[in-house]
Design an enzyme around this catalytic site. Structure first.
Site, PDB file in Angstrom:
ATOM      1  N   ARG A  28       0.846  -1.196   0.000  1.00  0.00           N
ATOM      2  CA  ARG A  28       0.000   0.000   0.000  1.00  0.00           C
ATOM      3  C   ARG A  28       0.880   1.244   0.000  1.00  0.00           C
ATOM      4  O   ARG A  28       1.873   1.307   0.727  1.00  0.00           O
ATOM      5  CB  ARG A  28      -0.897  -0.018   1.246  1.00  0.00           C
ATOM      6  CG  ARG A  28      -2.004   0.999   1.267  1.00  0.00           C
ATOM      7  CD  ARG A  28      -2.818   0.855   2.549  1.00  0.00           C
ATOM      8  NE  ARG A  28      -3.558  -0.399   2.592  1.00  0.00           N
ATOM      9  CZ  ARG A  28      -3.925  -1.005   3.725  1.00  0.00           C
ATOM     10  NH1 ARG A  28      -3.598  -0.493   4.900  1.00  0.00           N
ATOM     11  NH2 ARG A  28      -4.620  -2.129   3.677  1.00  0.00           N
ATOM     12  N   ARG A  62      -1.875   6.633   9.703  1.00  0.00           N
ATOM     13  CA  ARG A  62      -1.962   6.099   8.337  1.00  0.00           C
ATOM     14  C   ARG A  62      -2.097   7.240   7.315  1.00  0.00           C
ATOM     15  O   ARG A  62      -2.035   8.421   7.652  1.00  0.00           O
ATOM     16  CB  ARG A  62      -3.159   5.156   8.237  1.00  0.00           C
ATOM     17  CG  ARG A  62      -3.127   3.968   9.219  1.00  0.00           C
ATOM     18  CD  ARG A  62      -2.269   2.831   8.713  1.00  0.00           C
ATOM     19  NE  ARG A  62      -2.335   1.661   9.574  1.00  0.00           N
ATOM     20  CZ  ARG A  62      -3.137   0.614   9.363  1.00  0.00           C
ATOM     21  NH1 ARG A  62      -3.991   0.607   8.353  1.00  0.00           N
ATOM     22  NH2 ARG A  62      -3.095  -0.430  10.169  1.00  0.00           N
ATOM     23  N   LYS A  90      -3.634   1.284  14.937  1.00  0.00           N
ATOM     24  CA  LYS A  90      -3.574   2.254  13.850  1.00  0.00           C
ATOM     25  C   LYS A  90      -4.316   3.541  14.220  1.00  0.00           C
ATOM     26  O   LYS A  90      -5.202   3.543  15.070  1.00  0.00           O
ATOM     27  CB  LYS A  90      -4.179   1.655  12.582  1.00  0.00           C
ATOM     28  CG  LYS A  90      -5.621   1.195  12.737  1.00  0.00           C
ATOM     29  CD  LYS A  90      -6.058   0.395  11.514  1.00  0.00           C
ATOM     30  CE  LYS A  90      -7.442  -0.219  11.732  1.00  0.00           C
ATOM     31  NZ  LYS A  90      -7.826  -1.104  10.624  1.00  0.00           N
ATOM     32  N   LYS A 120      -6.087   7.096  12.276  1.00  0.00           N
ATOM     33  CA  LYS A 120      -6.509   7.625  10.972  1.00  0.00           C
ATOM     34  C   LYS A 120      -6.971   9.070  11.097  1.00  0.00           C
ATOM     35  O   LYS A 120      -7.720   9.409  12.007  1.00  0.00           O
ATOM     36  CB  LYS A 120      -7.630   6.751  10.400  1.00  0.00           C
ATOM     37  CG  LYS A 120      -7.190   5.317  10.110  1.00  0.00           C
ATOM     38  CD  LYS A 120      -8.318   4.462   9.560  1.00  0.00           C
ATOM     39  CE  LYS A 120      -7.812   3.061   9.215  1.00  0.00           C
ATOM     40  NZ  LYS A 120      -8.883   2.208   8.665  1.00  0.00           N
ATOM     41  N   CYS A 163     -14.849  -3.771   0.176  1.00  0.00           N
ATOM     42  CA  CYS A 163     -13.447  -4.053   0.467  1.00  0.00           C
ATOM     43  C   CYS A 163     -12.969  -5.204  -0.428  1.00  0.00           C
ATOM     44  O   CYS A 163     -13.754  -5.841  -1.123  1.00  0.00           O
ATOM     45  CB  CYS A 163     -13.266  -4.402   1.936  1.00  0.00           C
ATOM     46  SG  CYS A 163     -13.940  -6.019   2.393  1.00  0.00           S
ATOM     47  N   CYS A 217      -7.448 -11.311   1.294  1.00  0.00           N
ATOM     48  CA  CYS A 217      -7.459 -10.865   2.687  1.00  0.00           C
ATOM     49  C   CYS A 217      -7.617 -12.050   3.629  1.00  0.00           C
ATOM     50  O   CYS A 217      -8.595 -12.803   3.542  1.00  0.00           O
ATOM     51  CB  CYS A 217      -8.581  -9.848   2.922  1.00  0.00           C
ATOM     52  SG  CYS A 217      -8.636  -9.290   4.644  1.00  0.00           S
ATOM     53  N   CYS A 257     -15.512  -8.868   6.398  1.00  0.00           N
ATOM     54  CA  CYS A 257     -15.349  -9.105   7.830  1.00  0.00           C
ATOM     55  C   CYS A 257     -15.746  -7.830   8.557  1.00  0.00           C
ATOM     56  O   CYS A 257     -16.013  -6.804   7.925  1.00  0.00           O
ATOM     57  CB  CYS A 257     -13.899  -9.506   8.150  1.00  0.00           C
ATOM     58  SG  CYS A 257     -12.768  -8.103   8.296  1.00  0.00           S
ATOM     59  N   CYS A 259     -13.166  -1.887   6.482  1.00  0.00           N
ATOM     60  CA  CYS A 259     -12.373  -1.161   5.488  1.00  0.00           C
ATOM     61  C   CYS A 259     -13.234  -0.386   4.493  1.00  0.00           C
ATOM     62  O   CYS A 259     -12.799   0.631   3.972  1.00  0.00           O
ATOM     63  CB  CYS A 259     -11.453  -2.131   4.746  1.00  0.00           C
ATOM     64  SG  CYS A 259     -10.180  -2.844   5.810  1.00  0.00           S
TER      65      CYS A 259
END
Length: 571
Positions: free
Chosen positions: A81, A150, A215, A217, A436, A442, A481, A485
């Protein structure tokens, strides 16, 4: 200075905290294991560190069973990414990413919901070459994943291009200034020589040696567009524009979409506005907010480690007070603002200084050549002649930006030649869809998303068309899931994968991204999904009020209860 009143949760550190502590500032043994050609994979500890370098080890789950039968290791490959604040790419950078996808990837590019490129299918022995080529194009993958800040998002806004340019510069500055200071990335991937004595002298002044608990954001929105879903961010900035001038930002803290099935202690949450800051105060607010999460976030249980849980546990007012204490000044009172949508605006739009912007619909954000639709080739040819920029939107679409009047005719001809679309031949429902990656790459996916949602929409469109709703924008989102995302909990119709072919169905989010959805049906398949929508969509067509969005209707009609806060998402 850590506040004695506020406390981090007690408990032993998670295994990831121990891995980071022993990693020598995110180095681990990555340099050595990436040279090992015995296996296409890497040890799990190094894979946990790999995220901070912008990559995850994955395997092709379509091939998993067959390879097990053949006693072969999984078909390991890496997802990579890019860090690209604001989603802005030059045509030259686009061409480099296109070339790398063909040479080392799976011949596709994924435009992500965080406005950047994602490549799949990169083999271990091609990773270093790929990252070096990305670096030569003046891009990088540092901190695109991992327990750090991120990719910083900002509004794409082709119709407010002068404000977009200013907000984009702030997103770029935030992204650069909040980077980890370790030189691990440069040593491992770019062959930088390590300076003698580095372990003793290297520090992370903001992150510390353990980085963040999870993470983090950040996104910047420009009303009336909430295209980046600003309330889904750990830290959101809402641009306040007066008389055409950016005067500052409202500050919102504590958003996040992920949760865990069956665990009511986890939930999606929307951030809350706590005040206003001037543009020059932006970095200070971001840095001090991150240090609060560093000091008080949950380092014992990772599924409760996001900043939203820190804010909810400590209390919004307490976190605001701590932030102002660390800043040494108080936030001003929040300014009025209004959002009216969170989607993209398709087609040609004229901006300032005679420049044009063309917003394309790219289903699922997947750029590739299909048998009857040469999308990747068409964009490659446009990149060869384009002199403006490309903007990857947070809805997985693409803006061919800052097109001169002279180039507009040439680019329009290429758009027509390759059948590139602004999506107007599709239903508004499809244009408002997002999914996603999910299967096959994934490792967390429980069900399909990107590969399945277009097929499901084919069938929902029949219901939409029968009821005169083809041009009615209804946001629909699917994830494989509960990690979120594709920001499923902000879809007016949302699906979260539960098992192969089975989804939890959610309704009732706000069209402008200001209210979460709530679960309507659990663990249902396609037949039940279509049955439910065959009842609800006709009711919406007949009973809605003037200008009423679908998410608002299902609540007013008593079909679903409103989620007033993430803490009652499961009620």
């Amino acid at each position: 200075m850590v506040n004695n009143i506020l406390k981090a949760p007690e408990g032993p550190p998670s295994d990831v905290e121990e891995i980071k502590e022993k990693s020598d500032y995110l180095r681990g043994t990555l340099k050595e294991v990436m040279l090992d050609r015995i296996s296409a994979g890497i040890p799990d500890d190094d894979n946990r560190l790999m995220k901070h370098h912008g990559s995850y080890l994955q395997d092709d789950r379509d091939l998993r069973n067959e390879r097990q039968k053949q006693k072969l290791e999984p078909a390991y490959q890496f997802m990579l990414r890019v860090r690209m604040p604001g989603g802005v790419s030059t045509p030259e950078q686009w061409l480099v990413m296109d070339e790398l996808a063909q040479k080392y990837g799976n011949n596709t590019l994924k435009l992500t919901t965080r406005e950047t490129f994602q490549m799949h299918g990169i083999l271990k022995w091609n990773m270093k070459k790929t990252i070096q080529k990305i670096n030569e194009a003046l891009l990088d993958t540092i901190a695109a994943c991992g327990d750090v800040n991120r990719n910083v998002m900002c509004a794409s806004n082709p119709y407010q291009s002068e404000i977009h340019a200013e907000v984009y510069e702030w997103s770029k500055k935030l992204s650069d200034d909040l980077l980890p200071r370790t030189r691990a990335y440069h040593e491992i991937w770019l062959d930088e020589e390590r300076v003698a004595g580095t372990p003793d002298t290297e520090t992370e002044p903001m992150y510390g040696p353990l980085y963040l608990p999870r993470k983090f954001k950040i996104g910047i929105a420009v009303p009336p567009s909430n295209d980046i879903d600003v309330f889904s961010q750990d830290l959101g900035f809402i641009a306040i524009v007066e008389e055409g001038r950016l005067i500052g930002f409202n500050v919102a803290i504590g958003g996040g979409m992920g949760m865990t099935h069956g665990d009511t202690a986890t939930y999606p949450q929307l951030s809350k506005v706590i005040g206003f800051c001037k543009p020059e105060q932006l970095y200070d607010v971001a840095e001090k907010t991150i240090t609060i999460q560093r000091d008080y976030g949950n380092r014992s249980v990772r599924k409760n480690a996001r900043f939203k849980y820190t804010v909810d546990r400590l209390g919004l007012e307490n976190v605001k007070a701590e932030l102002e204490n660390r800043l040494g000044w108080q936030l001003d009172e929040a300014k009025p603002y209004h959002f009216d949508h969170n989607g993209d605006r398709y087609g040609w739009v004229k901006g300032v200084k005679g420049k044009w912007h063309f917003t394309m619909f790219i289903e699922g954000g997947r750029v590739t050549d299909y048998e009857d639709y040469k999308l990747m080739t068409g964009l490659r040819e446009i990149a060869k002649v384009h002199t403006g920029d490309f903007r990857l939107t947070s809805n997985q679409n693409l803006i061919i930006g800052n097109v001169t009047s002279e180039k507009k005719k040439q680019i329009s001809a290429l758009i027509e030649q390759y059948g590139l679309t602004d999506g107007r031949q599709h239903s508004a429902l499809r244009r408002s869809s997002m999914a996603c990656v999910a299967l096959p790459t994934c490792g967390l996916a429980m069900a399909e998303a990107e590969r399945y949602l277009p097929k499901l929409i084919d069938k929902i469109e029949a219901i939409v068309d029968e009821n005169g709703l083809r041009d009615e924008e209804i946001t629909i989102r699917m994830t494989g899931c509960p990690n979120g995302c594709a920001r499923h909990a902000l879809g007016e119709i949302g699906f979260i994968g539960k098992a192969p072919g089975k989804y939890n169905m959610y309704l009732g989010a706000a069209f402008d991204g200001s209210r979460l959805s709530k679960m309507y049906r659990e663990n249902i398949g396609e037949e039940e999904i279509l049955s439910e929508l065959s009842t609800i969509l006709p009711r919406y067509a007949k009973e809605r009020e003037e200008g009423e969005h679908f998410g608002d209707f299902v609540i007013r009609a008593g079909i679903i209860k409103a989620t007033t806060d993430g803490t009652n998402f499961h009620e």
